[in-house]
Design a protein around this motif. Structure first.
Motif, PDB file in Angstrom:
ATOM      1  N   GLY A   1     -10.447   3.536   9.737  1.00  0.00           N
ATOM      2  CA  GLY A   1     -10.546   4.826   9.071  1.00  0.00           C
ATOM      3  C   GLY A   1      -9.235   5.249   8.440  1.00  0.00           C
ATOM      4  N   ALA A   2      -8.138   5.031   9.166  1.00  0.00           N
ATOM      5  CA  ALA A   2      -6.831   5.439   8.657  1.00  0.00           C
ATOM      6  C   ALA A   2      -6.485   4.717   7.360  1.00  0.00           C
ATOM      7  CB  ALA A   2      -5.760   5.174   9.714  1.00  0.00           C
ATOM      8  N   LEU A   3      -6.922   3.453   7.241  1.00  0.00           N
ATOM      9  CA  LEU A   3      -6.568   2.644   6.075  1.00  0.00           C
ATOM     10  C   LEU A   3      -7.083   3.252   4.770  1.00  0.00           C
ATOM     11  CD1 LEU A   3      -5.091   0.013   5.399  1.00  0.00           C
ATOM     12  CD2 LEU A   3      -7.269  -1.191   5.611  1.00  0.00           C
ATOM     13  N   VAL A   4      -8.232   3.915   4.834  1.00  0.00           N
ATOM     14  CA  VAL A   4      -8.796   4.539   3.630  1.00  0.00           C
ATOM     15  C   VAL A   4      -7.829   5.573   3.076  1.00  0.00           C
ATOM     16  CG1 VAL A   4     -10.672   5.985   2.743  1.00  0.00           C
ATOM     17  CG2 VAL A   4     -11.173   4.126   4.366  1.00  0.00           C
ATOM     18  N   PHE A   5      -7.221   6.357   3.954  1.00  0.00           N
ATOM     19  CA  PHE A   5      -6.373   7.474   3.507  1.00  0.00           C
ATOM     20  C   PHE A   5      -4.910   7.080   3.353  1.00  0.00           C
ATOM     21  CE2 PHE A   5      -9.972   9.291   5.861  1.00  0.00           C
ATOM     22  CZ  PHE A   5     -10.577   9.985   4.816  1.00  0.00           C
ATOM     23  N   LEU A   6      -4.388   6.233   4.224  1.00  0.00           N
ATOM     24  CA  LEU A   6      -2.996   5.824   4.055  1.00  0.00           C
ATOM     25  C   LEU A   6      -2.851   4.932   2.829  1.00  0.00           C
ATOM     26  CD1 LEU A   6      -2.144   2.661   5.087  1.00  0.00           C
ATOM     27  CD2 LEU A   6      -2.771   3.633   7.281  1.00  0.00           C
ATOM     28  N   SER A   7      -3.923   4.247   2.430  1.00  0.00           N
ATOM     29  CA  SER A   7      -3.878   3.455   1.195  1.00  0.00           C
ATOM     30  C   SER A   7      -3.651   4.348  -0.010  1.00  0.00           C
ATOM     31  CB  SER A   7      -5.191   2.683   1.015  1.00  0.00           C
ATOM     32  OG  SER A   7      -5.362   1.735   2.032  1.00  0.00           O
ATOM     33  N   GLU A   8      -4.242   5.533   0.031  1.00  0.00           N
ATOM     34  CA  GLU A   8      -4.038   6.492  -1.062  1.00  0.00           C
ATOM     35  C   GLU A   8      -2.631   7.079  -1.006  1.00  0.00           C
ATOM     36  OE1 GLU A   8      -7.116   9.354  -0.567  1.00  0.00           O
ATOM     37  OE2 GLU A   8      -8.744   7.955  -1.042  1.00  0.00           O
ATOM     38  N   ASP A   9      -2.159   7.444   0.196  1.00  0.00           N
ATOM     39  CA  ASP A   9      -0.826   8.037   0.333  1.00  0.00           C
ATOM     40  C   ASP A   9       0.279   7.063  -0.056  1.00  0.00           C
ATOM     41  OD1 ASP A   9      -2.041  10.301   1.196  1.00  0.00           O
ATOM     42  OD2 ASP A   9      -1.245  10.255   3.243  1.00  0.00           O
ATOM     43  N   PHE A  10       0.108   5.776   0.326  1.00  0.00           N
ATOM     44  CA  PHE A  10       1.137   4.776   0.063  1.00  0.00           C
ATOM     45  C   PHE A  10       0.833   3.911  -1.161  1.00  0.00           C
ATOM     46  CE2 PHE A  10       2.084   4.724   4.914  1.00  0.00           C
ATOM     47  CZ  PHE A  10       2.868   5.870   4.787  1.00  0.00           C
TER      48      PHE A  10
END
Length: 470
Positions: free
Chosen positions: A47-56
Motif C-alpha cells: 500500500g505504501a508503494l502507491v503513495f511513496l512512488s508519487e512523493d518520490f
C-alpha cells in the motif's frame, strides 16, 4: 547408521513449571508471532508503494528496487541466520530480529528520500532473513512430532494474519495517502514479541548441540509430554555424535545431497511461481484489472488475505492427519489452474462484468492455494529435512533459494507487466507452477508423525523410508 532407541514417557513426577502441553503451545505461539512481523512488512509496502512512488517520483524499476532491496538484505540474513542460530541460539536470534526490526521500521517511516529508504530496507531485510531461518527452527525443535507440522505451520498463519491486517490498515489510511504510518505501525508487533521471548528458554536440541544435556532434559520435559525426556535427549545427542559438521559442504555430500536438492528446489519454486507479485503489487494488479472505485484496489486484497488465512488454518488442521504431500501437491495444482484462468482473463482484453470478478476469484484462490500448500509446508520442510547439526544450515540454503526467486519477482514483475503484458506474465508464472508441481511430486517425502532424528533415515536410504527390519 543406528538411531538411539526412544521410549514413551514413563510415569514419573511432573517437572516443575507450567504443564508440558501449555508450554509447548507457548513455544509455538511465540515463534509464530515473529511471522506477524514478516507478514506486516510484506503487506505494508504494497500500500505504501502507491503513495511513496508519487512523493518520490519513482519509475517502474525504482518501485521494484524498493521491494527487491529488502529481499537482498533477506538473502544476507538467511545466509547468516543458520550460523547465528547455532552460535547464539534460536531464541537469541529471534530477540535480535525483533529488536532490530523495531528500530528499522521506525527509521523507514521517517525516510526523507528513496535512497535512505532503500538503505534502511536493506538492513530491515537482514533482520527478516534471520527471522525466517530462526523462527521455524525454534518451533520445530520445541514441539512434539505428532503436532510439529501444525505448530510450524502456525508461522505461516501469523505471516498471513500480518499481511491481512496490514491491507486493512492500508485501506484505512489510503484516503490521505499516509504511507509513513503504513510502514511505521509495524514496529508495534515487533516490540510486543520481545516480552514472551525473554521468558522462554531455548530449544532442547540447541542445548544438546552446546553440550548442556541437563538443561535439554529439563526443557524437553516441558515441551514434549509424549516421550521420556532423558531418553529423547540421549537420542538427539547420539544423532549429533554420528553426524559430522554443519557446513554447507556437508549439504552437498551423500547422503544429504538429495535432501539439499529437494529443499533448494522447493524454496526456489515457492517464490518464482509469483505469490509475492500478488502480495507486493496487488493494488496495481487490481487497478490494472479494472477495480478502481472507492478504494477497491486497496480493500479487495484484504479479502484475498482473509481467504488465505482461512486456507492456512485449514492446512494446520489436516497437515498432521492427511500428511505433507497431499497438502503440498493440492495447493500447487490449484495455483497452476488459477494462473491459467488469469492468463485467459487478461488475454481477452480489459476484463469487465463477470470476467472482472472471475479474475478476482482467481487471484483469491491462487493466493489461498499458495498459503495452503507452499506457504505452510516450506517452513515444515525447512525444520524437518536435516539432522540437528545440518538443520540450520539446510534451512538457510532453502530460504536463500526462496529469497533469490523472491528477488527476481520483486524486481522484474512491474517491468514485465508493462513490457510483456499481464496475460503473458501470468502465462509464464503458470508454466513455472506446473514445473513446481512435477518437481514436488517427484521429490517431496511424507514426514508425518516422524521424529526429527528419524527422518534422516529416509535420506540415508536413498530417498526411501527404510523397512522396519532395517
Amino acid at each position: 547408521m543406528s538411531v538411539a532407541t526412544r521410549s514413551t514417557k514413563s510415569p514419573s513426577s511432573p517437572p516443575p513449571g507450567p504443564p508440558p502441553r501449555r508450554t509447548g503451545r507457548l513455544f509455538a505461539l511465540t515463534g509464530a508471532v515473529v511471522g506477524v512481523i514478516y507478514g506486516y512488512d510484506t503487506g505494508s509496502i504494497s500500500g505504501a508503494l502507491v503513495f511513496l512512488s508519487e512523493d518520490f517520483h519513482l519509475t517502474d524499476t525504482e518501485k521494484g528496487l524498493v521491494n527487491s532491496i529488502l529481499v537482498c538484505g533477506s538473502i544476507v540474513g538467511a545466509l547468516l541466520g543458520g550460523k547465528l542460530a547455532d552460535a547464539l541460539g534460536r531464541k537469541a536470534a529471534m530477540l535480535i530480529v525483533a529488536g532490530s526490526y523495531t528500530v528499522f521500521v521506525a527509521l523507514s517511516a521517517l525516510a526523507p528520500n528513496v535512497v535512505v529508504l532503500d538503505v534502511v530496507r536493506f538492513l530491515l531485510g537482514i533482520a527478516i532473513g534471520i527471522s525466517i531461518v530462526a523462527a521455524p527452527l525454534y518451533i520445530a525443535e520445541s514441539t512434539p512430532a505428532r503436532t510439529r507440522g501444525a505448530s510450524v505451520a502456525t508461522y505461516q498463519v501469523a505471516t498471513v494474519a500480518g499481511i491481512a491486517l496490514t491491507y486493512f490498515v492500508n485501506w484505512g489510511l489510503s484516503d490521505g495517502g499516509h504511507w509513513r504510518l503504513m510502514l511505521g505501525l509495524s514496529a508495534i508487533p515487533a516490540a510486543l514479541v520481545l516480552i514472551p521471548l525473554f521468558r522462554l528458554p531455548d530449544t532442547p536440541r540447541w542445548y544438546v548441540l552446546k553440550g548442556r544435556t541437563e538443561k535439554a532434559v529439563e526443557v524437553m520435559a516441558l515441551t514434549d509430554p509424549d516421550v521420556d525426556p532423558r531418553a529423547e535427549t540421549e537420542a538427539v545427542r547420539a544423532a549429533l555424535c554420528e553426524e559430522s559438521g554443519g557446513s554447507l559442504r556437508s549439504l552437498l555430500r551423500k547422503p544429504y545431497a538429495r535432501a539439499t536438492l529437494f529443499v533448494i528446489g522447493l524454496g526456489f519454486f515457492c517464490q518464482i511461481t509469483g505469490i509475492n507479485a500478488v502480495t507486493y503489487y496487488s493494488p496495481q494488479i487490481f487497478e490494472e484489472m479494472g477495480f478502481t472505485g472507492d478504494g477497491q484496489n486497496f480493500l479487495l486484497p484484504s479479502f484475498v488475505q482473509l481467504a488465505s488465512l482461512a486456507a492456512t488454518v485449514l492446512a494446520i488442521l489436516i497437515i498432521d492427519r492427511l500428511g505433507r504431500r497431499v497438502v503440498l501437491l493440492s495447493g500447487i495444482a490449484t495455483m497452476t489452474a488459477m494462473l491459467a484462468v488469469l492468463t485467459a482473463v487478461f488475454g481477452f482484453g480489459d476484463p469487465e462484468g463477470a470476467t472482472l470478478w472471475i479474475g478476482f476469484g482467481a487471484i483469491l484462490l491462487f493466493t489461498a492455494a499458495f498459503n495452503f500448500g507452499f506457504g505452510s509446508l516450506i517452513w515444515v520442510y525447512a525444520g524437518e529435512a536435516f539432522p540437528a547439526q545440518l538443520r540450520s544450515t539446510g534451512a538457510s540454503a532453502m530460504l536463500t533459494a526462496d529469497l533469490v526467486a523472491n528477488l527476481l519477482i520483486a524486481q522484474f514483475f512491474p517491468s514485465l507487466m508493462t513490457w510483456a503484458g499481464a496475460a503473458t506474465t501470468f502465462a509464464g508464472l503458470g508454466l513455472l507452477a506446473l514445473a513446481a508441481l512435477v518437481f514436488a511430486a517427484a521429490t517431496a517425502p511424507e514426514t508425518k508423525g516422524r521424529q526429527l532424528e528419524e527422518i534422516q533415515g529416509y535420506w540415508l536410504n536413498g530417498g526411501r523410508w527404510p523397512t522396519p527390519a532395517a
